[in-house]
Design an enzyme around this catalytic site. Structure first.
Site: not given
Length: 554
Positions: A171, A211, A366
């Site tokens: 990520d 994120h 996600s």
């Protein structure tokens, strides 16, 4: 379910209407070039040149040298060997044709960008500058994972915490210092984005977007995570803008494969990103899974067929779509036959990278993939011998079936999209209309008698199957016997799972094929005694005999 690319002659055919345009020369000896779909994401200006797996070391060096000589700047922007041979370069249209003629080349892909499949909720994007240590209400997205139906019961009690399992988070990185991680979030030792950019100072897996930290907290955060003791390794494959070239993702997959095999611990790769279809990425995942490492990925946020995207279309990955707090499909979630399971994806609060104790709210598949990665880690903790395919099957089998509102999905995809909600509940797949029935040994929870020969026979309704969950089992080891028989084939109980030593067992299960009776057999000797067992069983419809047929002789 098929997530495949089929080869016919020298022309490659992409199933499910993949939007990549095939660029072919009339010469049969020229290798195909797959063009990225226009308008989806920007192009990197590079091509991923995938080589044949059968090359010798000498052939590999030769073709790499030839490709670099034909490239525009003599530089490789990505190179893989662990999960398949590839080279990413910038090259002119004229020289690309020359590469197409090289015998060692399998196919070529025009490179675009991968994107993290989670978005900050702009309506509530203000960071909470307060502790996330769990003094508040249990997050709804955890609460819903250990119960079969709404309303929420305010509890989350999974059958494990992921201790002993490593999750490699590919990520934007992780904020290692965040209080959610309790020093369990670590640098894996290599940063593919640092390698690609070649800039100083290097990030070394640290998050510069948010994120990745959010995703990691849902996998294994102390208060937000599904598996609260899992070890998290940051493999940064997305840059600070939450995007990166696909060659960087391939580099991260290759590194995760090598380091996980070197550590020889149970491992999962969490891949919460999405982009256009790339056969090179799907093939890398297939190879990674063949090495015994499970891959959990997001379905993507295009509100369309997940089979059009990578890595969602990778057949060997666990592809996770998204839902909301009402068990309806998240509006932006992809769907279709390439999705394996669904999990919460809307309005999920998790750790943020701005400080060590703040949180933010995000949406996206996600987040669904993150929760599924955590539950997968718990299953691996309990049954370390599971192969990636067995783990995937177990996640689908233990899912809650038939509770999702799928009205937002186009009618053409309703039948091919699985109505399965991720579950941490022990036992097989449960159906909303089914009523569990109890099954117990004589005198349970007191000790059973000596010299027993007991049989319990369960016959499922026609064309139905039975799911049995054992809440407790303890018999006298060696001298007493507990077997189950499907039809005429009998096995000792320890073959049901990793319970070679008979003892208290919480949460094991057996799935009975439709049309075959299940018989449980308990035989005891004349010496020591034990409590025996307690179980529940359930079918899609009501059980034929809600107590099970019991025959005991002494």
């Amino acid at each position: 379910m098929m997530k495949l690319m089929t080869s016919v002659g020298s022309v490659l055919i992409l199933l499910y209407g993949i939007t990549s345009i095939l660029f072919l020369s009339t010469s049969l000896c020229m290798k195909p070039v797959f063009r990225a779909p226009r308008g989806a994401t920007a192009l990197t200006g590079c091509y991923i040149i995938v080589l044949k797996d059968s090359l010798s070391a000498e052939q590999l060096q030769k073709v790499q040298r030839q490709i670099l000589e034909l490239s525009e700047d003599g530089r490789t922007y990505g190179q893989t060997e662990e999960l398949g041979l590839s080279l990413t370069v910038k090259i002119s249209h004229q020289n690309l044709k020359k590469v197409q003629r090289l015998e060692e080349v399998a196919y070529i892909e025009e490179e675009d960008f991968a994107v993290g499949s989670g978005m900050e909720n702009l309506e509530s994007a203000s960071k909470e500058k307060k502790s996330t240590s769990g003094t508040g209400q249990l997050p709804w997205y955890l609460d819903i994972l250990d119960q079969r139906q709404l309303p929420l019961d305010g509890a989350y009690s999974p059958e494990g915490d992921g201790d002993g399992v490593d999750v490699y988070v590919l990520d934007t990185g992780i904020n290692y210092a965040h209080s959610e991680f309790e020093y369990r979030a670590k640098y894996a030792g290599y940063d593919p984005v640092d390698q690609y950019l070649g800039q100083e100072p290097q990030q070394q897996g640290l998050d510069c977007n948010g994120h990745g930290t959010h995703v990691a907290s849902l996998i294994g955060g102390r208060t937000r995570g599904a598996a609260k003791r899992v070890t998290l390794y940051s493999v940064r494959v997305l840059n600070c803008d939450n995007t990166a070239p696909w060659s960087v993702v391939l580099d991260g997959l290759n590194f995760a494969s090598s380091v996980a095999q070197r550590r020889q611990r149970k491992a999962i790769v969490s891949l919460p990103l999405s982009g256009s279809y790339h056969a090179s990425v799907n093939t890398a995942i297939k190879t990674l899974v063949s090495k015994g490492i499970a891959v959990v990925t997001s379905a993507g946020n295009g509100a369309s067929n997940a089979c059009l995207y990578s890595p969602a279309s990778a057949e060997d990955a666990v592809t996770v779509g998204g839902t909301n707090c009402n068990n309806a499909i998240y509006g932006n979630s992809n769907f279709g036959p390439c999705v394996d399971i669904f999990a919460p994806a809307e309005m999920l609060k998790g750790a943020d990278n701005d400080c060590t104790d703040c949180s933010t709210e995000r949406n996206g598949t996600s987040l669904a993939a993150a929760l599924a990665s955590g539950i997968a880690a718990i299953y691996l903790q309990r049954q370390p011998s599971l192969s990636p395919q067995e783990l995937k099957n177990l996640m689908r089998d233990r899912a809650t079936s038939g509770v999702l509102d799928m009205n937002s999905i186009p009618d053409d995809f309703k039948k091919t999209t699985p109505n399965l909600l991720l579950s941490a509940v022990c036992g097989g797949k449960m159906y909303a209309s089914a009523i569990p029935a109890k099954l117990q040994s004589p005198n349970y929870p007191q000790f059973y008698d000596n010299n027993l020969n007991c049989k319990w026979t369960i016959v499922p309704p026609e064309k139905d199957s039975v799911k049995i969950t054992f809440d407790y089992i303890k018999i006298e080891e060696i001298y007493d016997s507990f077997k189950f028989c499907v039809g005429d084939e009998c096995s000792p109980f320890d073959l049901l799972g990793d319970y070679a030593n008979f003892g208290p067992v919480n949460c094991s299960y057996v799935s009975l094929p439709a049309g075959k009776a299940l018989t449980l057999q308990l035989t005891t000797d004349g010496t020591k005694q034990a409590p025996g067992f307690s179980a529940t069983y359930q079918t899609r419809s009501l059980p034929v005999n809600t107590t099970g047929k019991l025959e005991c002789t002494t």
